[in-house]
Design an enzyme around this catalytic site. Structure first.
Site, PDB file in Angstrom:
ATOM      1  N   HIS A  70      -0.328   4.360   8.513  1.00 13.91           N
ATOM      2  CA  HIS A  70       0.297   3.082   8.888  1.00 13.91           C
ATOM      3  C   HIS A  70       1.786   3.064   8.549  1.00 13.91           C
ATOM      4  O   HIS A  70       2.586   2.465   9.287  1.00 13.91           O
ATOM      5  CB  HIS A  70      -0.452   1.902   8.248  1.00 13.91           C
ATOM      6  N   SER A  79       0.834  -1.202   0.000  1.00 14.28           N
ATOM      7  CA  SER A  79       0.000   0.000   0.000  1.00 14.28           C
ATOM      8  C   SER A  79       0.867   1.250   0.000  1.00 14.28           C
ATOM      9  O   SER A  79       0.607   2.199  -0.734  1.00 14.28           O
ATOM     10  CB  SER A  79      -0.934   0.008   1.215  1.00 14.28           C
ATOM     11  N   GLU A  80       1.906   1.257   0.848  1.00 18.74           N
ATOM     12  CA  GLU A  80       2.835   2.396   0.880  1.00 18.74           C
ATOM     13  C   GLU A  80       4.250   1.961   1.190  1.00 18.74           C
ATOM     14  O   GLU A  80       4.477   0.997   1.934  1.00 18.74           O
ATOM     15  CB  GLU A  80       2.408   3.445   1.930  1.00 18.74           C
ATOM     16  N   THR A  81       5.179   2.713   0.627  1.00 18.69           N
ATOM     17  CA  THR A  81       6.587   2.674   1.003  1.00 18.69           C
ATOM     18  C   THR A  81       6.945   4.052   1.539  1.00 18.69           C
ATOM     19  O   THR A  81       6.662   5.070   0.899  1.00 18.69           O
ATOM     20  CB  THR A  81       7.483   2.332  -0.198  1.00 18.69           C
TER      21      THR A  81
END
Length: 274
Positions: free
Chosen positions: A73, A44-46
């Site tokens: 998160h 979802s994210e880095t």
């Protein structure tokens, strides 16, 4: 070569919560390279961090397709790694491009408490065309903030059983950019039917390459104030009811600031060659 960590955020168990990659840099990489790393990770994210001092970092977040303004998160995952790498560290400040400064501390039991600005949603009288059909279940009331359409349902069961048409939903989220210059995500929420939680939610972001986000800390800066007013409670426990699931501890500090807290678990340490 860069060191990369993968952390399951908003969970005390592996394979639960939301996975984020964390990369701590000495100097910023080219934006296209950071975007390609995020695409390769396919999480979802880095999160990318660059130190200003031992306790202060600049943080940026990338989905597989876009740099975004705010990710809860991956902020939790980043703080977790910094606290793990430096046990003497008690407080952190993260500077962001668009959201100001975040203040973070870790409790003795490992709970990481993040202070964020409130992003209260407001009622949206005109329902975007096709939204009810894309969600597949009529809702009670529609709200909106800078990040997402906030869809209120009466019952937890409606949230749990909903199966969106993601292709249709993506077009609605992208079309929001025509009106206010930003795409919108969609969060659905209702009071919890389980005693240990106050409210539940699910989060959809197909316009930025994430059909359903496992746990979304950022949107709780809208959801927690909303439900806090409804329940007349400053402290709430939220459950994001994705397949992986995650628990968020929320506390209203003022009309402008609030806390979102959670646990995290290290999954992987890796080296990437770029």
């Amino acid at each position: 070569m860069l060191k990369m960590y993968q952390v399951d955020a908003f969970s005390q168990e592996l394979f639960k919560g939301n996975s984020a990659a964390v990369i701590i840099l000495n100097e910023w990489l080219d934006e296209s390279l950071m975007q390609n790393i995020a695409l390769e990770n396919n999480l979802s994210e880095t999160a990318f961090l660059k130190a200003s001092t031992d306790e202060s970092y600049h943080i940026r977040w990338f989905t597989p397709t876009d740099e975004i303004a705010f990710c809860g998160h991956a902020t939790l995952a980043s703080a977790f790694i910094l606290f793990e790498n430096n046990p003497a560290l008690k407080n952190l400040r993260f500077t962001t491009n668009e959201m100001g400064d975040f203040y973070i501390q870790q409790d003795t039991d490992g709970l990481i408490v993040m202070e964020f600005p409130v992003r209260q949603p407001t009622v949206l009288e005109e329902i975007p065309q096709g939204l009810v059909e894309a969600l597949g279940t009529p809702f009670k009331t529609l709200y909106v903030n800078d990040q997402a359409y906030v869809v209120e349902y009466e019952h937890a069961e409606q949230v749990l059983e909903l199966q969106p048409d993601f292709l249709h939903l993506k077009s609605i989220c992208l079309n929001a950019k025509v009106n206010d210059g930003k795409t919108k995500d969609v969060v659905i929420t209702a009071p919890s039917d389980q005693a240990e939680y106050d409210f539940i939610s699910r989060y959809f972001a197909p316009a930025i390459g994430v059909n359903e986000d496992p746990v979304t800390g950022s949107i709780h800066t809208a959801l927690a104030p909303f439900w806090s007013q409804r329940f007349n409670k400053p402290e709430l426990i939220a459950y994001q009811a994705s397949t992986r699931g995650g628990v968020l501890y929320c506390k209203q500090l003022s009309a402008q600031r609030m806390q979102v807290a959670g646990y995290a678990k290290l999954y992987m340490v890796a080296e990437i060659f770029v």
